[in-house]
Design an enzyme around this catalytic site. Structure first.
Site: not given
Length: 138
Positions: A48-50, A53
């Site tokens: 999920n992080c990308p 960002i």
């Protein structure tokens, strides 16, 4: 315990931004001019992080127009953030600070550290120009 209306504690960390490494301290979050949005994520190279960002990167001009600087923090190193920025199309859009917190100084100070995993909870903190935490969501 709520961190609302408390001052950001002194810290020193390394970040990757715009192709270079930079030191980040509490002074970056209390420069007297800009608001700060500090976003904690569990780790680089997660699913999920990308996308989060990328979303922040696409709205970064709006943050800047509102007088805010963005700081993404994970428990990885700034070296990991450099490679992440260079190898992920989504993360590669980021023009803001990708802060490494391998010592867990920041995750503990902002009370988002998961001791059993050595990772951060997802959390967002909005900090006024004097370095006072005004809102938080974890």
């Amino acid at each position: 315990m709520s961190l609302i209306n408390t001052q950001v504690q002194p810290f020193k960390a390394q970040a990757f931004r715009n192709g270079k490494f930079e030191e980040v301290t509490e002074k970056n979050l209390s420069d007297g001019k800009n608001w700060s949005v500090v976003i904690f994520m569990p780790a680089a190279f997660t699913f999920n992080c990308p996308t989060e960002i990328e979303d922040a990167a696409e709205h970064y001009p709006e943050f800047q127009k509102a007088g805010a600087e963005v700081f993404i923090v994970t428990t990885d190193t700034h070296f990991s953030h450099k490679v992440w920025h260079e190898t992920s199309d989504a993360v590669g859009k980021a023009k803001f600070f990708l802060v490494g917190d391998p010592t867990h100084q920041l995750t503990r100070a902002f009370d988002v550290h998961i001791d059993e995993e050595g990772l951060a909870l997802r959390g967002t903190f909005v900090i006024d120009p004097s370095g006072t935490i005004k809102t938080m969501e974890v």
